[in-house]
Design a protein around this motif. Structure first.
Motif, short mmCIF file in Angstrom:
data_model
loop_
_atom_site.label_atom_id
_atom_site.label_comp_id
_atom_site.label_asym_id
_atom_site.label_seq_id
_atom_site.Cartn_x
_atom_site.Cartn_y
_atom_site.Cartn_z
N GLN A 1 0.83 -1.20 0.00
CA GLN A 1 0.00 0.00 0.00
C GLN A 1 0.87 1.26 0.00
N ALA A 2 1.96 1.24 0.77
CA ALA A 2 2.86 2.40 0.83
C ALA A 2 3.53 2.63 -0.52
N ILE A 3 3.92 1.53 -1.18
CA ILE A 3 4.56 1.66 -2.49
C ILE A 3 3.57 2.24 -3.50
N ARG A 4 2.33 1.73 -3.47
CA ARG A 4 1.32 2.25 -4.39
C ARG A 4 1.04 3.73 -4.13
N GLU A 5 1.00 4.11 -2.84
CA GLU A 5 0.72 5.51 -2.51
C GLU A 5 1.86 6.41 -2.99
N ALA A 6 3.12 5.92 -2.84
CA ALA A 6 4.26 6.70 -3.30
C ALA A 6 4.21 6.89 -4.82
#
Length: 328
Positions: A68-73
């Protein structure tokens, strides 16, 4: 159309009417016209992220925090890139509008000066025309007087004066006519940006017949005319993007391959022009292209590289790598 083969790698080269060229590159050369994330529509990418999150929840019952963090970045990076390009384009549009306003003001001042000078010239011509008309009347009176008195010398000089005054009068009338007659309308040269966009679009949509000799081409012509009537500018990228969107709805068989496993998801257009104005290599057709500007093609021809297959392929590869690096 020419074919470039070097070390069993084939380049198909299509020269355009404006002097440029579109080259289909071999797989060994990275695509210079579509880099990661740049050719992705942020809205569609967000939809893909949402689908990935839904799949994770369905499979695991929760969303992986790291994923999720990678997608948000990535999402923030896409948005910031889009905002940056939008601000750059807005700045360009503002500068262009300012230059256009300055050009209009300069043109108006020049027209005022030209109208003033023309008025002065016409006033002088009108005065000279009046003088010559008076001279013609005077000469005719002298001819009459010479005839009544039998004065041969007066008759000769009066006739010479009449001939000269008549000639001057006709020349002045013709000169005034040239000043007051508007120049013939000249056919405007086609806009090079419109020509380039249309050539690229036709090259990607080889089913299209510009003469409208088949049903699909007639529909495309109607949509084209409708866009113009709505105020779309054919020299802008938005025009051709909008044309593809509308034709995808009315001619879906020209824009989609076989439906994938998810029939509810609309297939993306096979042929799409990005906001940068370059042709995007179609993932469905596996095309990997580079568009060479007329200036680059001319430079290669002037250097004697265009007719040499090896030098031409080497130079095209160099241009492709430079374009790839500039997009990363």
């Amino acid at each position: 159309m020419s074919t470039e083969q070097n070390n069993q790698e084939v380049m198909y080269i299509q020269e355009a009417a404006d002097g440029g060229a579109v080259v289909d590159l071999p797989p060994s050369i990275p695509s210079p016209e579509a880099t990661q994330n740049e050719s992705v529509d942020p809205v569609e990418a967000d939809e893909d992220d949402a689908a990935a999150e839904a799949a994770e929840i369905q499979a695991n019952g929760f969303v992986d925090p790291e994923a999720q963090a990678i997608r948000e970045a990535k999402r923030l990076k896409r948005r910031s890139r889009k905002d940056y390009h939008r601000s750059v384009q807005a700045e360009k549009d503002a500068k262009l509008a300012m230059l256009e306003q300055q050009n209009r003001q300069l043109l108006e001042r020049v027209q005022v000066v030209e109208r003033k000078a023309l008025g002065q010239d016409l006033a002088r011509i009108d005065k000279r025309i009046g003088d010559e008309q008076g001279s013609i009347i005077y000469a005719k009176q002298k001819i009459k007087e010479a005839a009544e008195t039998g004065n041969g010398d007066l008759m000769v000089s009066a006739q010479e004066l009449l001939a000269e005054s008549t000639r001057n009068y006709e020349n002045l009338v013709n000169q005034k006519r040239r000043f007051t007659t508007p120049p013939p309308q000249q056919q405007e040269a086609p806009d090079p940006m419109v020509t380039r966009h249309s050539q690229r679009w036709i090259a990607k949509n080889n089913w299209y017949n510009p003469r409208g000799q088949d049903r699909d081409s007639k529909i495309a012509l109607v949509e084209d005319q409708q866009l113009v009537s709505e105020g779309y500018d054919p020299s802008s990228q938005d025009y051709w993007v909008e044309l593809d969107k509308r034709l995808q709805k009315v001619l879906p068989h020209r824009y989609t391959d076989d439906m994938d496993e998810n029939p509810a998801r609309t297939q993306r257009p096979r042929n799409f022009v990005t906001g940068s104005g370059r042709e995007q290599a179609s993932s469905l057709e596996g095309r990997n292209t580079i568009t060479l500007s007329p200036e680059k093609v001319k430079a290669m021809k002037d250097a004697g590289m265009w007719e040499d297959p090896v030098k031409r392929a080497k130079m095209i590869k160099r241009y492709a790598l430079e374009a790839k690096n500039s997009n990363t």
